[in-house]
Design a protein around this motif. Structure first.
Motif, mmCIF file in Angstrom:
data_model
loop_
_atom_site.group_PDB
_atom_site.id
_atom_site.type_symbol
_atom_site.label_atom_id
_atom_site.label_comp_id
_atom_site.label_asym_id
_atom_site.label_seq_id
_atom_site.Cartn_x
_atom_site.Cartn_y
_atom_site.Cartn_z
ATOM 1 N N LEU A 22 0.829 -1.208 0.000
ATOM 2 C CA LEU A 22 0.000 0.000 0.000
ATOM 3 C C LEU A 22 0.861 1.254 0.000
ATOM 4 O O LEU A 22 0.561 2.231 -0.701
ATOM 5 N N LEU A 23 1.952 1.233 0.745
ATOM 6 C CA LEU A 23 2.840 2.390 0.790
ATOM 7 C C LEU A 23 3.607 2.548 -0.517
ATOM 8 O O LEU A 23 3.917 3.665 -0.928
ATOM 9 N N GLN A 24 3.897 1.438 -1.173
ATOM 10 C CA GLN A 24 4.516 1.527 -2.502
ATOM 11 C C GLN A 24 3.568 2.224 -3.478
ATOM 12 O O GLN A 24 3.988 3.067 -4.274
ATOM 13 N N GLN A 25 2.293 1.872 -3.406
ATOM 14 C CA GLN A 25 1.294 2.508 -4.275
ATOM 15 C C GLN A 25 1.171 3.993 -3.954
ATOM 16 O O GLN A 25 1.113 4.833 -4.870
ATOM 17 N N LEU A 26 1.126 4.334 -2.674
ATOM 18 C CA LEU A 26 1.015 5.732 -2.258
ATOM 19 C C LEU A 26 2.213 6.526 -2.775
ATOM 20 O O LEU A 26 2.060 7.640 -3.288
ATOM 21 N N LEU A 62 0.409 12.064 17.641
ATOM 22 C CA LEU A 62 0.149 13.334 16.963
ATOM 23 C C LEU A 62 1.214 13.542 15.906
ATOM 24 O O LEU A 62 2.408 13.464 16.196
ATOM 25 N N GLU A 63 0.776 13.799 14.688
ATOM 26 C CA GLU A 63 1.696 14.106 13.590
ATOM 27 C C GLU A 63 1.417 15.523 13.106
ATOM 28 O O GLU A 63 0.271 15.872 12.817
ATOM 29 N N ILE A 64 2.467 16.320 13.014
ATOM 30 C CA ILE A 64 2.340 17.686 12.507
ATOM 31 C C ILE A 64 2.997 17.724 11.132
ATOM 32 O O ILE A 64 4.221 17.709 11.011
ATOM 33 N N GLY A 65 2.184 17.743 10.099
ATOM 34 C CA GLY A 65 2.665 17.682 8.732
ATOM 35 C C GLY A 65 2.311 16.345 8.100
ATOM 36 O O GLY A 65 3.052 15.381 8.217
ATOM 37 N N THR A 66 1.170 16.274 7.425
ATOM 38 C CA THR A 66 0.678 15.006 6.870
ATOM 39 C C THR A 66 1.236 14.726 5.486
ATOM 40 O O THR A 66 1.558 13.582 5.158
ATOM 41 N N TYR A 67 1.306 15.765 4.664
ATOM 42 C CA TYR A 67 1.620 15.650 3.231
ATOM 43 C C TYR A 67 0.651 14.637 2.609
ATOM 44 O O TYR A 67 -0.554 14.827 2.686
ATOM 45 N N THR A 68 1.118 13.543 2.015
ATOM 46 C CA THR A 68 0.179 12.604 1.388
ATOM 47 C C THR A 68 -0.159 11.411 2.284
ATOM 48 O O THR A 68 -0.858 10.492 1.845
ATOM 49 N N GLY A 69 0.332 11.409 3.515
ATOM 50 C CA GLY A 69 -0.087 10.395 4.469
ATOM 51 C C GLY A 69 0.848 9.226 4.669
ATOM 52 O O GLY A 69 0.555 8.306 5.437
ATOM 53 N N TYR A 70 1.998 9.241 3.992
ATOM 54 C CA TYR A 70 2.931 8.114 4.080
ATOM 55 C C TYR A 70 3.419 7.891 5.509
ATOM 56 O O TYR A 70 3.332 6.780 6.046
ATOM 57 N N SER A 71 3.936 8.938 6.137
ATOM 58 C CA SER A 71 4.490 8.781 7.484
ATOM 59 C C SER A 71 3.401 8.446 8.494
ATOM 60 O O SER A 71 3.638 7.694 9.460
ATOM 61 N N ALA A 72 2.203 8.982 8.310
ATOM 62 C CA ALA A 72 1.098 8.668 9.216
ATOM 63 C C ALA A 72 0.805 7.174 9.203
ATOM 64 O O ALA A 72 0.607 6.552 10.258
ATOM 65 N N LEU A 73 0.795 6.577 8.023
ATOM 66 C CA LEU A 73 0.535 5.144 7.924
ATOM 67 C C LEU A 73 1.664 4.327 8.544
ATOM 68 O O LEU A 73 1.412 3.283 9.151
ATOM 69 N N CYS A 74 2.885 4.802 8.406
ATOM 70 C CA CYS A 74 4.017 4.107 9.041
ATOM 71 C C CYS A 74 3.891 4.158 10.559
ATOM 72 O O CYS A 74 4.065 3.140 11.248
ATOM 73 N N PHE A 97 -6.835 12.778 -0.958
ATOM 74 C CA PHE A 97 -5.744 11.860 -1.309
ATOM 75 C C PHE A 97 -5.321 11.064 -0.077
ATOM 76 O O PHE A 97 -5.186 9.840 -0.111
ATOM 77 N N GLN A 98 -5.104 11.765 1.030
ATOM 78 C CA GLN A 98 -4.709 11.107 2.276
ATOM 79 C C GLN A 98 -5.763 10.084 2.705
ATOM 80 O O GLN A 98 -5.442 8.937 3.030
ATOM 81 N N ARG A 99 -7.019 10.520 2.723
ATOM 82 C CA ARG A 99 -8.096 9.668 3.223
ATOM 83 C C ARG A 99 -8.248 8.402 2.393
ATOM 84 O O ARG A 99 -8.568 7.328 2.917
ATOM 85 N N LYS A 100 -8.027 8.503 1.084
ATOM 86 C CA LYS A 100 -8.137 7.328 0.221
ATOM 87 C C LYS A 100 -7.198 6.229 0.711
ATOM 88 O O LYS A 100 -7.595 5.054 0.811
ATOM 89 N N TYR A 101 -5.958 6.619 1.011
ATOM 90 C CA TYR A 101 -4.986 5.613 1.451
ATOM 91 C C TYR A 101 -5.196 5.215 2.912
ATOM 92 O O TYR A 101 -4.988 4.046 3.283
ATOM 93 N N PHE A 102 -5.622 6.162 3.743
ATOM 94 C CA PHE A 102 -5.921 5.800 5.132
ATOM 95 C C PHE A 102 -7.011 4.730 5.169
ATOM 96 O O PHE A 102 -6.911 3.745 5.914
ATOM 97 N N ASP A 103 -8.048 4.902 4.356
ATOM 98 C CA ASP A 103 -9.182 3.973 4.378
ATOM 99 C C ASP A 103 -8.847 2.620 3.752
ATOM 100 O O ASP A 103 -9.528 1.626 4.033
#
Length: 213
Positions: A22-26, A62-74, A97-103
């Motif tokens: 999933l992270l490769q796709q993101l 708590l994450e400050i700075g989401t960008y496309t969500g890669y680090s949040a998922l990690c 974009f973030q929510r698509k990968y989070f879900d």
């Protein structure tokens, strides 16, 4: 920035856990569609974030700075089963974009997005955090630190990214280079503040681990 010779760095990456599909796709979609893809944490640092989170096993992140969500998922990989991750970004255009990968992940229901001014959002969050990751606008790093430190649990861990800033922190600083000046001040703050103990690691662009006392 790489601090090891290319061949040795490649060896390190080859002998590190591989990133999930999933992270490769993101990552691929970020490079295809999003501006400034270099802001992505990347597979090696992502596995470091994942490992640290798993070792800490936080109930709240708590994450400050989401960008496309890669680090949040990690980071979410280490969450307790009933834990939650709050991630803040100022760019509302990336929210879907973030929510698509989070879900698509196993952690979608545990990840809460916040869009807007991080200083205000942090102030409004009424809870304690076991793990905080700062990877946003550099001039505000010290401000973010002061806002989150009292919202962290004793023994909690603060991670700060890009603290070596491509080596600029040890070079002659231009008068108009606000980000480098801010990071120099921030690094000094972390090593001197009695509320935390800090280790700065020369990983990629610099990653600081600070433990709350």
């Amino acid at each position: 920035m790489h601090f090891l010779p290319e061949a040795l760095d490649s060896y390190v990456v080859e002998h590190t856990e591989k990133e999930p599909e999933l992270l490769q796709q993101l990552s691929r979609e970020t490079y295809q569609k999003i501006l400034q893809p270099r802001m992505l944490s990347g597979p090696y640092q992502g596995r470091i974030l994942s490992m640290l989170s798993k070792l800490i096993n936080p109930k709240s992140i708590l994450e400050i700075g989401t960008y496309t969500g890669y680090s949040a998922l990690c980071l979410a990989e280490g969450l307790q089963k009933d834990g939650e991750l709050h991630t803040i970004d100022i760019n509302e255009e990336l929210e879907d974009f973030q929510r698509k990968y989070f879900d698509q992940s196993a952690y979608g229901k545990q990840i809460h997005q916040h869009i807007g001014d991080a200083t205000q959002i942090i102030t409004d969050l009424n809870q304690k955090f076991d793990l905080v990751f700062i990877d946003a606008d550099k001039p505000n790093y010290s401000t973010y630190f002061e806002l989150v430190i009292d919202k962290m649990t004793t023994g909690g861990v603060l991670l700060s990214d890009n603290v070596l800033w491509s080596g600029k922190v040890i070079e002659q600083v231009n008068e108009d280079d606000i980000s480098t000046k801010a990071l120099i001040e921030y690094n000094q703050l972390l090593v001197n503040d009695p509320r935390v103990e800090t280790v700065l690691l020369p990983i990629r662009d610099g990653l600081t681990i600070s433990r709350v006392l």
